[in-house]
Structure formats: C-alpha cells, structure tokens
Design a protein around this motif. Structure first.
Motif, PDB file in Angstrom:
ATOM      1  N   ARG A 162      35.863  73.299  23.086  1.00 50.42           N
ATOM      2  CA  ARG A 162      36.237  71.971  22.602  1.00 50.42           C
ATOM      3  C   ARG A 162      37.700  71.950  22.132  1.00 50.42           C
ATOM      4  O   ARG A 162      38.455  71.012  22.422  1.00 50.42           O
ATOM      5  CB  ARG A 162      35.319  71.541  21.464  1.00 50.42           C
ATOM      6  N   TYR A 166      39.867  72.176  25.170  1.00 49.43           N
ATOM      7  CA  TYR A 166      39.776  70.897  25.895  1.00 49.43           C
ATOM      8  C   TYR A 166      40.630  69.832  25.219  1.00 49.43           C
ATOM      9  O   TYR A 166      41.382  69.082  25.877  1.00 49.43           O
ATOM     10  CB  TYR A 166      38.319  70.465  25.958  1.00 49.43           C
ATOM     11  N   SER A 199      40.238  64.769  35.854  1.00 42.84           N
ATOM     12  CA  SER A 199      38.840  64.839  36.273  1.00 42.84           C
ATOM     13  C   SER A 199      38.620  65.829  37.409  1.00 42.84           C
ATOM     14  O   SER A 199      37.539  66.378  37.565  1.00 42.84           O
ATOM     15  CB  SER A 199      38.344  63.453  36.686  1.00 42.84           C
ATOM     16  N   THR A 210      33.126  68.407  30.154  1.00 39.83           N
ATOM     17  CA  THR A 210      33.519  68.055  28.802  1.00 39.83           C
ATOM     18  C   THR A 210      32.758  68.956  27.832  1.00 39.83           C
ATOM     19  O   THR A 210      31.753  69.579  28.223  1.00 39.83           O
ATOM     20  CB  THR A 210      33.176  66.588  28.488  1.00 39.83           C
TER      21      THR A 210
END
Length: 627
Positions: free
Chosen positions: A564, A567, A585, A591
């Motif tokens: 996370r 990201y 994408s 995700t």
C-alpha cells in the motif's frame, strides 16, 4: 441330632419280632413320669396340627397353602415340628424301640411332606418377588435406607416400593423358616433338591434371555466380524445385568434362605450358578483367540470393552463366587482377562507396525491433513479413554526405548518407571512414529513451502486431537505446548518460503528516489511474483479454521502495508508519466484492496486424501526436540 438314616434303622429295629420275651415293666420315678407326660404332650400337640395339614387325609390341605391361608398357624406348625424333633432326640437316647418314637417318626414324615409342598409353592408362586433383580434391588434399598434422598419424592412410588419390599422380605423369611426346619429335621437333601431345581432354571433362563449361548472356537472362527461384534455387545450387556442383578440377587437369596449352614449355602449356590457363570465368562477367551491375529487394529476396542467389563466387576466376581467349590468361575474369568490382554497387546503391536509400513505414495492435494494422521489420532484418542486398563494390560511388556525419543520430547523423568509413565511413553512413541511418517510423506511435494504447510496441517491436527481428548491427561500440557510451538514454526517456514519472495519484490528502502522505469519494473515484478504465488497457493488447504485465519491475517499484515505504501508513493510517478491513468492501469495490475481480497480467499479449497511412503522414526522435522 438324629438323622433320617438313624430313624429308619430305629423303625426297622422296633418292628422286627424279637425271639426273646419282653422285658418286665419299668417302675418310673415321679420325675420320670413327669417327663413322660411332657413328651406325650409334645407329640400330641404336634400331631394335632400336623394331621390337620396332612395332604393324604385332608382335601383342603391338599389344594391350599398353609403359609398363604393362615400364616400364623404356619409358624405354629414350624415350632411344633421343631419341638417334635427335639423330643425324638430325647426318645432315641432313652429307648430307640419305643412306640412313641415310632409315632413321632410317622408324624415327622407327614410334616416334611407338607413343608416340601409349601417350600415348592412359595418358590414357584412368588417368582416375581424372588427374581434376582428384585432381591438385589431390595438389598440395595435396605442398605441405603439411612439416606432419605435414595427414595422417590413421589409418595405413591415410595409406598409401592415399600410394599414390594415388604412382600419380598416376608417371602424370603418364610423360605428360611421352612429350610431351617427341614434341615434341622434331617431333610436337607429334599429341601435343596426343590430349591436347586427351581432357582437354577431361573438363572439358566436369565442367561438365555441375555443372549449368552454356548460358543465353540470352531464356530467363532467362521463368524464374520459384524456378527461377532453384535455378540460382543450382547455379552457386555449380559455381564452388567448378571453381576448387578442375576448372580448378585441369587447369592443374596441363597445366603438368606440357608443362613443356618455355610456348607449348604455353598453347595446350593455353586450348583445353581456354576453353569451359567462358566458360559458367561468363557465367551471372552474364545473371542480373544479369534481376534488376536489377522484383524484390523480397530477391533482392539471391543476387546478392551470386554476386559474393562471383567476387570471392573472383579471385586464383585470374587465376592459372589467366593466359595472354593466355585473357584473355577474365578479362574475362568482370570483366564479370559489374560487372553484378552495378550490379544490387545498383539493388536497394539500390529497398529504400530501398520503406521510404519504405510507405503502408499498418493499425495494429499493442497498440503491438507493426511488420512493416516486422521485415522491414527482417532485411534489413539479412543485408546486414551482406556488408559486405566491399558496400564494393567501393558504392565510387564517392554516399553519403547527412551533413547529413541528426542530430548525433552515430553516431561517425564528418566527415573520415573511407574506404569502410568510407561503408558505415556508408549503413546508419545506412537505419535512420534506417525509424525516421522508424515515428515517422510512431505517430500512428495515438489515445493518446499507446501511441504511445510503439509507438516503444519498435520501437526495442528495431532495437537488439536490431543488437546480435545484424554491424550491431554496422558501426554501432559507441556507436550502439547511444545508441539503447538513446533506447528507455529512450520507455519512460519511456510509463510517465509511461499510469500517471502512476493515481499522481496518490493524495494526494502522505500525512501530512495526511483526513476519511472524502475518503478514500472518493480510494479511488474511484484505483480508477476504475486500472481505466481497466488496461483500456486490458492489451491492449498488449511483445514483448521482458526489456523487458516491466523495464517491469512499474518500474510496480509506482512504484505499489504508494504504494498500500500509503495502503491501510494510510487503510483503517482507512473500517473505523471506519458499516458497517465491509462499507463497506470496497464502497469499496476493490483490495488492494495485487490491484494487484501485475494489473500482473504486463500486456503478455502478442500483437498482429497491419499497415502504415502515408508520410514522409521529416526531424524524428522515433526519429531525434533520441542525445547
């Protein structure tokens, strides 16, 4: 006391014509005259009531019961007969040829015939009050009378019990009165003959209704296990009823009726119970011989049930069959215990051998719990319920060598040679044999991480079964704690080998500046690593729900926060480059929420089961020192 044989001899002498003239009449002193009158009075008094109940001359006496019709007169009858016997003893010592002695003897014969009839009628007509269950229950209630809580709260039920108890007590008292009178008058043989014929039929009928039948070794050898098991279950019920009511009640009744003579009590009960008891206690030995060879280990539980039934009733067996004349019953029960012990030990050896020789190489999909683990732990958990008798059964047989067990494998002192300690060693040894076999089976998984998951699942099952059964008491909390810790080590090894590469695909130092190309490369490397790991481990199995959640949460806590952060901090670099969101994408396939969702779906597959290869319990990961 004058016996019947002596009486017959007296009668013969008295009725044989003499070639010598009769002696001159004796001159009696006043005291002798008084005694003569007393003797005459006793004889006539006895004659009055005896003739009144003479079955040969009185139709009413022939069709009715004296004890039922007039209990008070029945007791007077008994007393008059006892007085008559005492008078006959006196007459024999004074003048064996007297007319009064002959008359007294004829009266005694009539009285004994009457009492035989009464004895038979009471035994026959009161079977409901004299059946062994009623007698044994009455005895238990009487001994517990001091505790009010032993009786029903319902006053009607209490009144019924008291009434039945009173009837049973009166019947037993009547039988004892008649038996004492007949035995005291020299008619013990006739009394016992009636009693044995009726009471033995009750014992034999009881044994028959309990479905205990004569079984030969040849007949048993031809039986299927299903039929044999049904017979064993019937026998287990029969032992319970026989020892608690059938033989116990009969012993109580026999002791009560023939209280006046130990020899008669012994002879009577021995003759009544011997055949039924030998039939009952001979069955286990025949079954033990049949099941000692070529039977699967689970058959041991029926043998343990039979052993427990005999051992649990041993005190009662020794008490009820205490007479020397019936020692053959005790000997047969002991012989059955010995035969059962030998067969049980043989089946336990066969059980251990079966674990070691398991040679199937079929791999359990997903690293799940192996069927061998399930079956062995089920078996050991059931065996642990018989630990009290297993201590006796295994006493004297050599235990496993302690040196073969890993140091600190469980908390038992080297100097502790108690039977319970040896039993603990045996169970710990069997589990070690299993764990080493499972360790060997793990090598059939090509992926090392799945090997550790397989070991984790199987050791967790072992610990869980031990904790939820009597194995916990045998092995101890320390053993369970050590093996639980070992299971966690296996789980840790699985997580490190299976998911460590995914974590490693992300940069360790997340503060270092990275070019867009480096960030793109890291995202692609992570995605590929995660996809490979997920594809491989999505088919894995963690059978225990708590362990499953624990492993998933542990993996997620390790992986998701790192991803996370990467990201959120590095995704903007891709977003700022050429192509913007479209480029993001195509580069970033997951995700953080996607990762969480995928991880939450792990280990939900249900693996099938199979067997694997052979080993001996030498060095193995599952059985290493738990210290």
């Amino acid at each position: 006391m004058m016996t019947r044989k002596a009486m017959i001899n007296i009668c013969c002498v008295a009725t044989t014509p003499s070639k010598y003239p009769p002696p001159p009449p004796l001159t009696l002193t006043p005291r002798q005259s008084l005694e003569s009158a007393a003797i005459y009075g006793v004889i006539e008094s006895a004659a009055d009531i005896i003739e009144r109940w003479n079955t040969e001359t009185n139709t009413f006496a022939k069709v009715t019961s004296m004890f039922y019709e007039n209990k008070q007169e029945a007791m007077v009858f008994i007393e008059r007969v006892k007085d008559l016997q005492k008078t006959m003893d006196v007459l024999v010592s004074e003048d064996p040829n007297s007319e009064r002695l002959l008359r007294a003897h004829r009266l005694m014969q009539i009285a004994m015939k009457r009492l035989q009839k009464e004895f038979y009628q009471i035994l026959s007509m009161n079977r409901a009050y004299l059946d062994p269950e009623s007698v044994s229950t009455r005895s238990s209630l009487t001994s517990a009378r001091s505790s009010y809580s032993d009786f029903p709260e319902d006053i009607e039920d209490l009144d019924t019990i008291i009434e039945l108890e009173e009837v049973s007590s009166n019947v037993m008292t009547d039988l004892r009165s008649i038996a004492e009178c007949m035995i005291g008058s020299g008619y013990a043989k006739e009394c016992l003959s009636i009693y044995k014929s009726i009471r033995k039929s009750i014992i034999d009928e009881g044994i028959y209704r309990l479905e205990v039948e004569k079984t030969s070794t040849g007949k048993v050898k031809k039986m299927s296990w299903e039929v044999m098991e049904l017979k064993i279950r019937s026998w287990l019920k029969a032992v319970k009823v026989s020892m608690e009511t059938l033989f116990k009640g009969e012993k109580i009744l026999c002791d009560h009726v023939f209280e006046s003579s130990d020899a008669i009590r012994e002879s009577c009960f021995s003759d009544i119970s011997r055949d039924g008891a030998l039939l009952l206690f001979g069955f286990p030995e025949i079954i033990a011989t049949k099941t000692s060879k070529k039977h699967s280990p689970e058959k041991v539980f029926r043998l343990l049930d039979m052993y427990t039934a005999i051992a649990g009733n041993w005190q009662a067996i020794e008490s009820i069959f205490s007479f020397d004349s019936i020692s053959v019953v005790r000997s047969l029960a002991l012989k059955s215990l010995i035969s059962l012990s030998e067969s049980i030990r043989s089946l336990l050896v066969e059980f251990e051998s079966g674990i070691q020789k398991d040679s199937s190489k079929v791999v359990v999909p997903g690293g799940g719990v192996h069927p061998l683990t399930i079956s062995v732990m089920d078996h050991l958990s059931l065996l642990a319920d018989y630990s009290n008798v297993l201590v006796d059964i295994l006493a004297g047989s050599p235990p496993p060598d302690r040196s073969l067990l890993p140091e600190s494998y469980f908390n038992v002192s080297e100097s502790d040679d108690s039977p319970s300690s040896e039993l603990t060693i045996r169970f710990a040894w069997l589990i070690l044999v299993l764990l080493c076999k499972i360790d060997r089976k793990s090598i059939h998984y090509k992926d090392f991480s799945v090997q550790y998951l397989f070991l984790t699942n199987n050791l967790q099952h072992v610990v869980s079964r031990a904790r939820s059964s009597n194995l916990k008491n045998l092995l101890g909390e320390d053993w369970i704690t050590r093996h639980f810790a070992k299971m966690r080590q296996f789980a840790g090894s699985y997580k490190r080998l299976a998911w460590g590469p995914v974590v490693s695909s992300l940069p360790e130092n997340r503060t270092v500046e990275m070019t867009p190309e480096e960030v793109k490369e890291r995202f692609e490397k992570f995605s590929e690593s995660f996809e490979n790991a997920y594809a491989k481990h999505s088919v894995c199995v963690v059978a225990d729900p708590n362990l499953r959640d624990e492993i998933k949460v542990s993996i997620a806590r390790k992986l998701v926060p790192i991803y996370r952060e990467f990201y959120n901090t590095r995704g903007s670099v891709i977003l700022a480059g050429a192509g913007g969101a479209r480029n993001l994408s195509s580069v970033v396939r997951f995700t953080p929420e996607d990762i969480e969702n995928y991880l939450s779906d792990l280990f939900t597959e249900k693996g099938s089961s199979g067997n694997s290869s052979a080993s001996s319990p030498s060095s193995c990961r599952s059985g290493q020192s738990m210290s």
